[in-house]
Design a protein around this motif. Structure first.
Motif, mmCIF file in Angstrom:
data_model
loop_
_atom_site.group_PDB
_atom_site.id
_atom_site.type_symbol
_atom_site.label_atom_id
_atom_site.label_comp_id
_atom_site.label_asym_id
_atom_site.label_seq_id
_atom_site.Cartn_x
_atom_site.Cartn_y
_atom_site.Cartn_z
ATOM 1 N N LEU A 169 0.720 -1.241 0.042
ATOM 2 C CA LEU A 169 -0.092 -0.122 -0.107
ATOM 3 C C LEU A 169 0.807 1.343 -0.017
ATOM 4 O O LEU A 169 2.026 1.165 0.398
ATOM 5 N N PRO A 170 0.245 2.398 -0.493
ATOM 6 C CA PRO A 170 0.994 3.524 -0.277
ATOM 7 C C PRO A 170 1.533 3.993 1.041
ATOM 8 O O PRO A 170 0.848 3.566 2.221
ATOM 9 N N GLY A 171 2.647 4.486 1.335
ATOM 10 C CA GLY A 171 3.297 4.537 2.632
ATOM 11 C C GLY A 171 2.480 5.266 3.713
ATOM 12 O O GLY A 171 2.425 4.878 4.796
ATOM 13 N N ARG A 172 1.751 6.322 3.070
ATOM 14 C CA ARG A 172 0.765 7.122 4.129
ATOM 15 C C ARG A 172 -0.346 6.277 4.663
ATOM 16 O O ARG A 172 -0.686 6.122 5.752
ATOM 17 N N SER A 173 -0.857 5.586 3.802
ATOM 18 C CA SER A 173 -1.933 4.633 4.135
ATOM 19 C C SER A 173 -1.660 3.592 5.023
ATOM 20 O O SER A 173 -2.044 3.224 6.175
ATOM 21 N N ALA A 174 -0.427 2.978 4.679
ATOM 22 C CA ALA A 174 0.280 1.841 5.432
ATOM 23 C C ALA A 174 0.514 2.298 6.651
ATOM 24 O O ALA A 174 0.141 1.714 8.221
ATOM 25 N N GLY A 175 1.246 3.357 6.802
ATOM 26 C CA GLY A 175 1.296 4.181 8.139
ATOM 27 C C GLY A 175 0.298 4.386 8.930
ATOM 28 O O GLY A 175 0.264 4.028 10.277
ATOM 29 N N LYS A 176 -0.957 4.783 8.655
ATOM 30 C CA LYS A 176 -1.975 5.051 9.190
ATOM 31 C C LYS A 176 -2.839 3.545 9.727
ATOM 32 O O LYS A 176 -3.132 3.547 11.009
ATOM 33 N N MET A 177 -2.476 2.640 8.945
ATOM 34 C CA MET A 177 -3.072 1.233 9.386
ATOM 35 C C MET A 177 -2.128 0.719 10.601
ATOM 36 O O MET A 177 -2.798 -0.011 11.293
ATOM 37 N N ARG A 178 -1.080 1.056 10.567
ATOM 38 C CA ARG A 178 -0.055 0.351 11.507
ATOM 39 C C ARG A 178 -0.462 1.208 12.806
ATOM 40 O O ARG A 178 -0.532 0.541 13.914
ATOM 41 N N ALA A 179 -0.655 2.553 12.746
ATOM 42 C CA ALA A 179 -1.063 3.232 13.993
ATOM 43 C C ALA A 179 -2.182 2.755 14.508
ATOM 44 O O ALA A 179 -2.439 2.776 15.551
ATOM 45 N N ARG A 180 -3.293 2.333 13.722
ATOM 46 C CA ARG A 180 -4.703 1.918 14.096
ATOM 47 C C ARG A 180 -4.488 0.664 14.793
ATOM 48 O O ARG A 180 -5.228 0.217 15.828
ATOM 49 N N LEU A 181 -3.474 -0.269 14.425
ATOM 50 C CA LEU A 181 -3.334 -1.546 15.114
ATOM 51 C C LEU A 181 -2.632 -1.448 16.316
ATOM 52 O O LEU A 181 -2.948 -2.038 17.322
ATOM 53 N N ARG A 182 -1.733 -0.557 16.379
ATOM 54 C CA ARG A 182 -1.165 -0.232 17.684
ATOM 55 C C ARG A 182 -2.197 0.301 18.665
ATOM 56 O O ARG A 182 -2.096 -0.150 19.837
ATOM 57 N N LYS A 183 -2.824 1.134 18.409
ATOM 58 C CA LYS A 183 -4.169 1.761 19.032
ATOM 59 C C LYS A 183 -4.905 0.525 19.853
ATOM 60 O O LYS A 183 -5.248 0.302 20.932
ATOM 61 N N ALA A 184 -5.187 -0.274 18.807
ATOM 62 C CA ALA A 184 -5.935 -1.573 19.325
ATOM 63 C C ALA A 184 -5.398 -2.360 20.095
ATOM 64 O O ALA A 184 -6.089 -2.887 21.102
ATOM 65 N N ASP A 185 -4.168 -2.516 20.026
ATOM 66 C CA ASP A 185 -3.384 -3.599 20.699
ATOM 67 C C ASP A 185 -3.286 -2.940 22.211
ATOM 68 O O ASP A 185 -3.216 -3.640 23.199
ATOM 69 N N ALA A 186 -3.139 -1.527 22.332
ATOM 70 C CA ALA A 186 -2.726 -0.916 23.395
ATOM 71 C C ALA A 186 -4.059 -0.990 24.245
ATOM 72 O O ALA A 186 -4.014 -1.208 25.564
ATOM 73 N N ARG A 187 -5.182 -1.115 23.705
ATOM 74 C CA ARG A 187 -6.280 -1.153 24.273
ATOM 75 C C ARG A 187 -6.926 -2.596 24.417
ATOM 76 O O ARG A 187 -7.876 -3.137 25.031
ATOM 77 N N GLN A 188 -5.916 -3.421 24.280
ATOM 78 C CA GLN A 188 -6.147 -5.020 24.600
ATOM 79 C C GLN A 188 -7.104 -5.420 24.042
ATOM 80 O O GLN A 188 -7.822 -6.265 24.604
ATOM 81 N N VAL A 189 -7.529 -5.255 22.623
ATOM 82 C CA VAL A 189 -8.270 -6.093 22.023
ATOM 83 C C VAL A 189 -7.553 -7.250 21.565
ATOM 84 O O VAL A 189 -6.745 -7.088 20.723
ATOM 85 N N THR A 190 -7.999 -8.270 21.874
ATOM 86 C CA THR A 190 -7.482 -9.867 21.596
ATOM 87 C C THR A 190 -8.348 -10.600 20.765
ATOM 88 O O THR A 190 -9.234 -10.530 20.618
ATOM 89 N N ALA A 191 -7.534 -11.553 20.039
ATOM 90 C CA ALA A 191 -7.914 -12.426 19.258
ATOM 91 C C ALA A 191 -7.770 -14.061 19.419
ATOM 92 O O ALA A 191 -6.529 -14.085 19.814
#
Length: 360
Positions: A169-191
């Motif tokens: 993906l374009p760098g900007r889009s990929a960066g946003k998605m990685r940040a969103r995943l870090r946010k979900a992990d910080a809030r301890q959404v587990t699978a």
């Protein structure tokens, strides 16, 4: 006509599929074009919940006593024509027959002849045949008229780990998605994947979440019915055990907030159905969470691709998927099939206009 070493039969008794479980699983493993929607567990569960007595038609071809081709069909009536259609077609993203290509290709000729000898039908309809399907191979050897027409579009992604995927993906889009995943992990959404012994209860929770997710919006009414719930539960227990499905549950602060049902085929993992608490969207990108687990599953299994299955919903398009069109295949037994094929072609044309208002 019998041919030495070959046999073909049509089983019509309502319990025939159950009695073929071992042979069916063996043939499925040898049929690389087959998808989980042709697995024994999926078909048997569908027939148990949706089948009409006396309508089952299992066309079986053996070579040297070994099952080498099989067509799981149901007899019905549509647009004034008696029609054979694949079992579970209304709930399946791909419709097909089973065929072992390592066997003599004459197996498909024997399958075609057995079908044509079977009385009481005019057209054989595969509404969702994916590229490279055994149904396409059968059509090429069909001795009478046949038609191909557009069906649904599926969306495919390359398999692999999440980092490799995001690098596409374009760098900007990929960066946003990685940040969103870090946010979900910080809030301890587990699978976590659901074991087979918990699948029945987990299916109920999945469908409850699915209904909540679609609250105040149009929903597929079949997804709200008890028979669909029983079908999924009945299919998933053996499918999970046999590695043909996974059901992931997502929790936040100990509470179930999402569930995702994934089917596992030969070479692909497919996203079939999910449900999510509407409140989850306030703390996580739901589709991204689901995609991470699907990609991890595909990487663990060494798959070549991930399928988002049918539908071109906007949330899927942000992943830059590759469109893979299914085809509808109609095979004629008698002249009346022209009427059925014309009706199917008209529906395909109208569907293309709905999806493309600028269609000339």
């Amino acid at each position: 006509m019998s041919v030495p070493g070959w046999s073909a039969e049509v089983r019509r008794d309502d319990g025939a599929l159950r009695g073929l479980a071992a042979e069916w699983r063996d043939l499925y493993a040898r049929s690389p074009a087959a998808t989980p929607f042709q697995s024994h567990a999926w078909l048997e569960s569908w027939w148990t919940q949706y089948g009409a007595p006396g309508r089952l038609r299992l066309v079986l071809v053996r070579s040297g006593g070994r099952l080498v081709a099989a067509a799981p069909l149901v007899l019905g009536r549509r647009w004034g024509c008696p029609v054979l259609a694949p079992l579970a077609a209304p709930l399946s993203d791909f419709t097909d027959v089973l065929y072992d290509p390592s066997a003599d290709p004459r197996a498909l000729d024997h399958l075609a002849r057995a079908l044509l000898r079977e009385p009481g039908w005019t057209a054989l309809d595969f509404p969702e045949a994916r590229p490279g399907s055994a149904a396409h191979a059968l059509l090429r050897r069909w001795p009478r008229q046949a038609w191909r027409m557009p069906a649904s579009v599926c969306l495919d992604l390359p398999a692999g780990d999440l980092d490799t995927f995001l690098d596409r993906l374009p760098g900007r889009s990929a960066g946003k998605m990685r940040a969103r995943l870090r946010k979900a992990d910080a809030r301890q959404v587990t699978a976590a994947a659901v074991p087979a012994e918990r699948a029945v209860a987990a299916v109920g929770a999945l469908l409850d979440l699915h209904v909540r997710q679609w609250q105040d919006r149009p929903i597929n009414p079949e997804h709200t019915r008890d028979r669909f719930r029983r079908h999924l539960a009945g299919a998933l227990v053996p499918m999970i055990r046999e590695g043909q499905a996974e059901l992931f549950e997502y929790r936040h602060e100990g509470r179930l907030v999402a569930s995702d049902l994934v089917v596992v085929g030969h070479g692909f993992v497919g996203a079939y159905l999910y449900g999510a608490d509407p409140g989850l969207r306030r703390i996580a990108d739901v589709s991204l969470l689901l995609l991470r687990e699907i990609l991890d599953s595909s990487a663990r299994r060494g798959m070549s691709r991930v399928s988002l299955l049918r539908g071109e919903e906007p949330y899927k398009m942000k992943w830059r998927p590759v469109p893979v069109p299914n085809e509808r295949l109609v095979l004629a037994r008698s002249s009346g099939a022209h009427v059925y094929a014309a009706a199917a072609r008209s529906r395909a044309f109208l569907a293309s206009i709905r999806h493309n208002p600028d269609h000339p």
